[in-house]
Design an enzyme around this catalytic site. Structure first.
Site, PDB file in Angstrom:
ATOM      1  N   ILE A 150      -9.495  -5.566  34.199  1.00 16.03           N
ATOM      2  CA  ILE A 150      -9.079  -4.990  35.474  1.00 16.03           C
ATOM      3  C   ILE A 150     -10.268  -4.409  36.242  1.00 16.03           C
ATOM      4  CG2 ILE A 150      -8.598  -2.595  34.757  1.00 16.03           C
ATOM      5  CD1 ILE A 150      -5.867  -2.894  36.200  1.00 16.03           C
TER       6      ILE A 150
ATOM      7  N   ASN B  61     -16.596  -3.133  21.427  1.00 18.97           N
ATOM      8  CA  ASN B  61     -16.873  -1.698  21.372  1.00 18.97           C
ATOM      9  C   ASN B  61     -15.992  -1.096  20.277  1.00 18.97           C
ATOM     10  OD1 ASN B  61     -18.682  -1.727  23.554  1.00 18.97           O
ATOM     11  ND2 ASN B  61     -17.004  -1.583  25.028  1.00 18.97           N
TER      12      ASN B  61
ATOM     13  N   GLY C  78     -17.969   3.638  23.532  1.00 16.04           N
ATOM     14  CA  GLY C  78     -17.326   3.256  24.788  1.00 16.04           C
ATOM     15  C   GLY C  78     -15.957   2.629  24.627  1.00 16.04           C
ATOM     16  N   GLN C  79     -15.408   2.599  23.389  1.00 14.12           N
ATOM     17  CA  GLN C  79     -14.058   2.045  23.249  1.00 14.12           C
ATOM     18  C   GLN C  79     -13.055   3.002  23.863  1.00 14.12           C
ATOM     19  OE1 GLN C  79     -12.757   1.086  19.223  1.00 14.12           O
ATOM     20  NE2 GLN C  79     -10.937   0.008  19.992  1.00 14.12           N
TER      21      GLN C  79
ATOM     22  N   HIS D 283     -10.174  -5.823  20.676  1.00 13.62           N
ATOM     23  CA  HIS D 283     -10.407  -6.769  21.777  1.00 13.62           C
ATOM     24  C   HIS D 283     -11.868  -7.160  21.837  1.00 13.62           C
ATOM     25  CE1 HIS D 283     -10.812  -2.668  23.419  1.00 13.62           C
ATOM     26  NE2 HIS D 283     -11.756  -3.156  24.208  1.00 13.62           N
TER      27      HIS D 283
ATOM     28  N   HIS E 179     -14.706  -8.426  24.488  1.00 13.92           N
ATOM     29  CA  HIS E 179     -15.091  -8.659  25.881  1.00 13.92           C
ATOM     30  C   HIS E 179     -15.895  -9.956  25.910  1.00 13.92           C
ATOM     31  CE1 HIS E 179     -14.518  -4.389  27.400  1.00 13.92           C
ATOM     32  NE2 HIS E 179     -14.625  -4.140  26.103  1.00 13.92           N
TER      33      HIS E 179
HETATM   34  P1  5GP Z   1     -13.091  -0.804  25.882  1.00  9.09           P
HETATM   35  O1  5GP Z   1     -13.710   0.239  26.775  1.00  9.09           O
HETATM   36  O2  5GP Z   1     -11.995  -0.208  25.018  1.00  9.09           O
HETATM   37  O3  5GP Z   1     -14.081  -1.614  25.091  1.00  9.09           O
HETATM   38  O4  5GP Z   1     -12.419  -1.878  26.839  1.00  9.09           O
HETATM   39  C1  5GP Z   1     -11.203  -1.677  27.457  1.00  9.09           C
HETATM   40  C2  5GP Z   1     -11.216  -2.510  28.709  1.00  9.09           C
HETATM   41  O5  5GP Z   1      -9.891  -2.608  29.177  1.00  9.09           O
HETATM   42  C3  5GP Z   1     -12.048  -1.917  29.857  1.00  9.09           C
HETATM   43  O6  5GP Z   1     -13.102  -2.816  30.206  1.00  9.09           O
HETATM   44  C4  5GP Z   1     -11.032  -1.731  30.982  1.00  9.09           C
HETATM   45  O7  5GP Z   1     -11.559  -2.053  32.263  1.00  9.09           O
HETATM   46  C5  5GP Z   1      -9.909  -2.673  30.582  1.00  9.09           C
HETATM   47  N1  5GP Z   1      -8.595  -2.248  31.025  1.00  9.09           N
HETATM   48  C6  5GP Z   1      -8.079  -0.983  30.989  1.00  9.09           C
HETATM   49  N2  5GP Z   1      -6.817  -0.989  31.455  1.00  9.09           N
HETATM   50  C7  5GP Z   1      -6.535  -2.277  31.787  1.00  9.09           C
HETATM   51  C8  5GP Z   1      -5.359  -2.911  32.331  1.00  9.09           C
HETATM   52  O8  5GP Z   1      -4.320  -2.296  32.590  1.00  9.09           O
HETATM   53  N3  5GP Z   1      -5.436  -4.245  32.546  1.00  9.09           N
HETATM   54  C9  5GP Z   1      -6.577  -4.977  32.278  1.00  9.09           C
HETATM   55  N4  5GP Z   1      -6.537  -6.283  32.541  1.00  9.09           N
HETATM   56  N5  5GP Z   1      -7.687  -4.405  31.754  1.00  9.09           N
HETATM   57  C10 5GP Z   1      -7.658  -3.079  31.517  1.00  9.09           C
END
Ligand code: 5GP
Ligand code: ZN
Length: 119
Positions: free
Chosen positions: A36, A92, A98-99, A105, A107
């Site tokens: 997003i 992450n 940064g998680q 998941h 990236h």
């Molecule tokens: P993290 O920071 O945990 O490695 O990655 C989580 C990712 O999820 C972030 O890059 C963030 O932009 C994405 N994200 C958070 N909320 C949503 C959402 O509602 N929809 C989508 N498509 N991505 C999201």
């Protein structure tokens, strides 16, 4: 039970379709959708449909599904046309890294220069 959907998990809600997402790839065990808040021209998240808090706990409990996530990530990169230029898979792990969403998941990042080492 391990792997069961969690009511308060954003990505479990995306798997169930309760929160909309732009899906770009799906298998029986994985879902891939656009981030997003993209940090690169290609920024896709590849998740297992089962819930584990991070990639390592997924791999420990369900290694075949962890493999499915990696295979799906490679297929997404090919679909997105970033294999030639190079792409990065990032997991992450932990708030300190940064998680922010505690459902495993990957990236898939590509389409621009990628610095090494990453920040
Ligand atoms: P993290 O920071 O945990 O490695 O990655 C989580 C990712 O999820 C972030 O890059 C963030 O932009 C994405 N994200 C958070 N909320 C949503 C959402 O509602 N929809 C989508 N498509 N991505 C999201
Ligand atoms: Zn979840």
């Amino acid at each position: 039970m391990a792997g069961e959907p969690q009511a308060d998990c954003l990505f479990c809600k995306i798997v169930k379709g309760e929160i909309p997402s732009t899906v770009v790839h799906e298998t029986d065990t994985t879902l891939a959708f656009r981030d997003i808040s993209p940090k690169a021209p290609t920024h896709v998240l590849v998740i297992p449909k089962v819930h584990y808090p991070d990639a390592a706990s997924l791999a420990a409990a369900e290694p075949a599904v962890a493999g499915d996530v990696l295979r799906a990530a490679g297929e997404v990169a090919a679909q997105e046309g970033v294999v030639g230029s190079g792409y990065r898979l990032v997991f992450n792990t932990g708030a300190g890294a940064g998680q922010t969403v505690f459902h495993a998941h990957a990236h898939v990042l590509g389409g621009r220069g990628l610095e090494w080492p990453p920040g």
